[in-house]
Motif scaffolding. Sequence first.
Motif, mmCIF file in Angstrom:
data_model
loop_
_atom_site.group_PDB
_atom_site.id
_atom_site.type_symbol
_atom_site.label_atom_id
_atom_site.label_comp_id
_atom_site.label_asym_id
_atom_site.label_seq_id
_atom_site.Cartn_x
_atom_site.Cartn_y
_atom_site.Cartn_z
ATOM 1 N N SER A 132 53.319 -23.051 42.338
ATOM 2 C CA SER A 132 52.813 -24.243 42.951
ATOM 3 C C SER A 132 52.656 -23.425 44.709
ATOM 4 O O SER A 132 51.708 -23.970 45.099
ATOM 5 C CB SER A 132 53.654 -25.359 43.208
ATOM 6 O OG SER A 132 55.112 -25.178 43.760
ATOM 7 N N ARG A 160 49.415 -21.575 44.101
ATOM 8 C CA ARG A 160 48.472 -22.508 44.192
ATOM 9 C C ARG A 160 47.924 -23.186 45.370
ATOM 10 O O ARG A 160 46.680 -23.254 45.538
ATOM 11 C CB ARG A 160 48.689 -23.524 43.018
ATOM 12 C CG ARG A 160 47.515 -24.363 42.321
ATOM 13 C CD ARG A 160 48.041 -25.123 41.348
ATOM 14 N NE ARG A 160 48.501 -24.146 40.191
ATOM 15 C CZ ARG A 160 49.684 -24.141 39.806
ATOM 16 N NH1 ARG A 160 50.807 -24.862 40.557
ATOM 17 N NH2 ARG A 160 49.971 -23.409 38.729
ATOM 18 N N TYR A 161 48.763 -23.542 46.116
ATOM 19 C CA TYR A 161 48.682 -24.178 47.259
ATOM 20 C C TYR A 161 48.169 -23.173 48.408
ATOM 21 O O TYR A 161 46.888 -23.485 48.856
ATOM 22 C CB TYR A 161 49.844 -24.654 48.054
ATOM 23 C CG TYR A 161 49.857 -25.374 49.502
ATOM 24 C CD1 TYR A 161 49.033 -26.564 49.580
ATOM 25 C CD2 TYR A 161 50.184 -24.406 50.604
ATOM 26 C CE1 TYR A 161 48.859 -26.885 50.897
ATOM 27 C CE2 TYR A 161 49.918 -24.937 51.766
ATOM 28 C CZ TYR A 161 49.260 -26.065 52.063
ATOM 29 O OH TYR A 161 49.187 -26.631 53.409
ATOM 30 N N SER A 199 44.552 -22.565 47.654
ATOM 31 C CA SER A 199 43.705 -23.776 47.905
ATOM 32 C C SER A 199 43.349 -23.941 49.354
ATOM 33 O O SER A 199 42.346 -24.374 49.666
ATOM 34 C CB SER A 199 44.347 -25.284 47.321
ATOM 35 O OG SER A 199 45.543 -25.246 48.474
ATOM 36 N N ARG A 200 44.265 -23.419 50.054
ATOM 37 C CA ARG A 200 43.782 -23.434 51.788
ATOM 38 C C ARG A 200 42.758 -22.523 51.888
ATOM 39 O O ARG A 200 41.804 -22.548 52.764
ATOM 40 C CB ARG A 200 45.250 -22.834 52.360
ATOM 41 C CG ARG A 200 46.397 -23.813 52.351
ATOM 42 C CD ARG A 200 46.124 -25.054 52.831
ATOM 43 N NE ARG A 200 46.158 -24.946 54.205
ATOM 44 C CZ ARG A 200 45.669 -26.059 55.017
ATOM 45 N NH1 ARG A 200 45.264 -27.126 54.562
ATOM 46 N NH2 ARG A 200 45.476 -25.708 56.433
#
Length: 184
Positions: free
Chosen positions: A36, A39-40, A43-44
């Motif tokens: 995660s 993934r985060y 995403s940034r």
Amino acid sequence: MSETDLALRAGLPPHLRVLADRYTRDGWRAHSNFDSMTRYWLSRHAMFRTLTDRLLTDAEAFLDGERDVRQYRSRLASDGGTLIQELHMHHGVEDHHYFPQLIRKAPEVAAAFDILDADHHALDAQLAALTEAANAALRTASGDTVGPIHAVLTKTARFLHRHLSDEEEIVVPIILEHGGQDLA
């Protein structure tokens, strides 16, 4: 001219692609160490690309007469401020927290982090130019002020997209190879 200069390079030099070639982008999400946090982080990066592209599109629309001054200024202030502030914060966290830990995990690609550090400095200069151009456009949005911001944004977008792609091809493979649970 250097193969590592952000303004000139088309990707990572071959000697720094050791892990990137082993862990190709199309297999990242299926890997058991893709977590995660990764993934985060990705995403940034996606948000930075989106904001930069939207700022460019807005400048082009204004110059083409498809955006009024009030609408353009509002989006420029919001998206431009977010991009600049969030990129500075993101790079600070990377430089001072994540990158030192990643270098310890994969010393064989430590030189790649020198490239990323140089990129961050080059991007700082671009963000300063963007801030200056944006402030001029916010004071008086016209072809005389939005034209220059479009030029700065074009260069910033090119630099940022290259940097983000290269950074991802350095960082994600290290996490896939060594795990990232202790990076949080």
